[in-house]
Write a protein that holds these residues in place. Structure first.
Motif, PDB file in Angstrom:
ATOM      1  N   TYR A 192      -5.214  -3.054  -0.783  1.00 14.28           N
ATOM      2  CA  TYR A 192      -4.437  -1.100  -1.657  1.00 14.28           C
ATOM      3  C   TYR A 192      -3.574  -2.073  -2.320  1.00 14.28           C
ATOM      4  N   GLN A 214      -5.325   3.144  -4.701  1.00 11.11           N
ATOM      5  CA  GLN A 214      -6.621   2.626  -4.494  1.00 11.11           C
ATOM      6  C   GLN A 214      -7.430   3.663  -5.500  1.00 11.11           C
ATOM      7  N   ASP A 257       0.446  -1.216  -0.141  1.00 14.34           N
ATOM      8  CA  ASP A 257      -0.742   0.258  -0.062  1.00 14.34           C
ATOM      9  C   ASP A 257       0.717   1.759  -0.008  1.00 14.34           C
TER      10      ASP A 257
END
Lengths: 444, 127
Positions: free
Chosen positions: A276, A264, A135
């Protein structure tokens, strides 16, 4: 052996075979205060039908963005996801956890990752992008780790307001490991105080980090911050929102050494916070220093294009303790969603999404600023998100607006801050925004 | 296998050639080492000015599927790095000439006694 739970008799005979009296004898190193003394408090056993019904009931208690008009941002955004995206990424060839080490059976997956890397490079103005990381926050932690390896220095300066969750991840990855210290910069009107940053610069700084737009949605003076980083031999790390790059200058064009971001907004649903997509890209001279995997394109012996995981000698499974990072995993399905999203939108489409976010956010901000008791906390330019001072505590606004069918925003009180962070994506209509303002006005 | 008689060797497959001035030497990897590694794609060395003690890592040599450390044969200071190694495949084609890696300023000539002659190295690699 059948794939069923073992019985008490099975367990007794296994323990007997290895010559111990009880399972506990196998784990004497675990201090007894950490061992569970009583049975777990579980539901009674149920049939499949009963379990399905229970889970349906629990799931229906959730209130998600399609049920409400959402103005929540703060790192996760309610952008429109084209219908074709889900169909494409659900193809069984892609919908697998299989890792594409064997190039001869993985050309489709490898090509998709290669295209993702290429699009990220174009979007961020960088030379090399990896196949993605977990992420945005872990991408930032890897960027800091890389900067320390490259420079041999161990202090990192934060320019302006980065997401508090990113700060927390940096603390876990970087500071808790004793590897470096991360120094927060002071703010002026929601953005980096450049003079204060300059006073903290020294030849011991491994990197200067900036988030653009920053956590408050404000636009930082990235050119000035980059120039300061360069003048002291520090690497310049920029975390840029990918949708904002439809309008804003790309990090590579103002001298970022490492560009990261949370992917995202590029076609990943909100997913209750994950999985994500960690975007990570660097200038070409750092190609052998980057964490994660990399797909390259070459020609096979018949002259056809071929795709393959490349530069693997940097990776942990070959270099072991000398690897550039212990990350060997990427977020392949989310990266695929990003590449499909970008393909479907095209360059113009992404610019239009960014334009809508900008215009609608400013429309709403102006309307809210006119309400009695409300004001904008910062005066500077912003992209799709802004902080509002509220007449009552932001948590009260959030709860009250939920009853009216709105997710009013991100309560900054969560982070010992104040105000309501409001995000506006292209999905919000004028009618929704006008109704939102009307309902906000009723709170005082 | 090419193992020139006028060089000294280490068990880690580096060679060292003392230059005519008697105070500097070239260091590289042997023909055996390059053939074991396969296609070499990248060589990275510590910068000029780096002080090395015997067996310190002075860089890495990267082939398609693996990467190996480079060890200093003797104490010294790196005084020059071979710029030609930007095209790293030169190590495959010319390990003892164009593919040298660093030039070091020598500290202690007595250390040469511990290194292998061509005959000894040849025996070690089974030639």
């Amino acid at each position: 052996m059948p794939f069923i739970a073992n019985t008490d008799d099975d367990r007794r005979s296994m323990l007997q075979a290895i010559g111990v009296g009880s399972f506990e004898e196998l784990i004497p190193d675990i201090p007894s205060e950490f061992c569970l003394k009583e049975a777990l408090s579980l539901f009674p056993s149920m049939s499949e039908m009963e379990v399905a019904s229970l889970l349906d009931r629990l799931a229906s208690a959730n209130r998600t963005s399609p049920d409400y008009v959402s103005f929540i941002g703060g790192g996760a955004y309610d952008h429109y996801i084209p219908a074709a995206l889900k169909t494409i990424v659900s193809r069984s060839e892609f919908y697998t956890a299989y890792t594409p080490y064997q190039a001869e059976v993985s050309q489709g997956t490898l090509q998709a990752i290669y295209e993702y890397q290429s699009m990220i490079c174009r979007l961020y103005g960088m030379s090399v992008a990896n196949a993605s990381l977990y992420d945005g926050a872990t991408a930032m932690a890897e960027a800091v780790s890389m900067a320390m390896n490259v420079t041999g220095r161990s202090t990192v300066l934060v320019a302006g307001k980065i997401h508090p969750n990113t700060s927390a991840v940096l603390k876990t990855f970087i500071e808790a490991g004793g590897k470096a210290s991360v120094v927060q910069n002071v703010l002026t009107d929601g953005v980096c105080d450049i003079a204060a940053l300059e006073s903290r610069m020294s030849d011991q700084i491994a990197a200067v980090i900036v988030q653009q737009p920053n956590f408050y949605g404000c636009l930082e003076d990235v050119e000035a911050i980059g120039a300061l980083a360069r003048s002291h031999g520090a690497l310049f790390i920029v975390s840029a929102d990918p949708v904002s790059l439809g309008l804003l200058n790309a990090p590579g064009r103002y001298g970022a050494d490492i560009a990261v971001g949370e992917g995202q907004p590029l076609g990943s649903a909100l997913n209750f916070g994950g999985p994500y997509l960690g975007i990570f890209a660097v200038a070409e001279k750092y190609v052998r220093k980057i964490p994660g995997r990399l797909v390259g394109m070459t020609k096979d012996r018949d002259g056809e294009d071929g795709f393959i995981l490349t530069l693997q000698t940097r990776e942990q499974h070959i270099r072991r303790e000398k690897a550039t990072s212990n990350i060997c995993t990427n977020q392949a399905l989310n990266a695929l969603q990003a590449v499909v999203y970008l393909s479907l939108m095209g360059k113009d489409g992404l610019c239009q999404v960014a334009e809508h976010c900008l215009q609608k956010a400013h429309y709403l901000a102006d309307k809210i600023a006119d309400l009695p008791g409300y004001s904008l906390r910062f005066a500077g330019p912003f992209f799709r998100e802004f902080v509002v001072n509220t007449p009552v505590d932001a948590s009260v606004v959030v709860n009250t607006m939920m009853e009216k069918g709105f997710f009013a925003g991100y309560d900054l009180g969560i982070h010992d801050d104040s105000g309501l962070l409001i995000a506006v994506t292209e999905k919000r209509s004028r009618a929704e925004m006008d109704s939102f303002v009307e309902n906000l006005g009723a709170i005082s | 296998m090419n193992i020139p008689a006028d060089l000294l060797y280490t068990k880690d497959h580096e060679w060292i050639k003392v230059l005519d001035d008697g105070t500097t030497a070239l260091v590289g990897i042997t023909d055996f080492a390059q053939s074991e590694l396969g296609d070499i794609v990248f060589v990275e060395t510590k910068p000029v000015g780096t002080e090395l003690s015997e067996h310190d890592v002075f860089g890495t040599v990267e082939a398609v599927k693996t990467v190996a450390d480079l060890f200093a044969p003797v104490d010294g200071v790196i005084v020059e790095v071979n710029e030609a190694l930007d095209a790293a495949e030169v190590v495959n084609s010319s390990p003892y000439e164009d593919g040298w890696m660093v030039k070091v300023s020598l500290k202690d000539a007595s250390q040469f006694d511990a290194l292998m002659s061509a005959a000894e190295y040849s025996e070690m690699v089974g030639e």
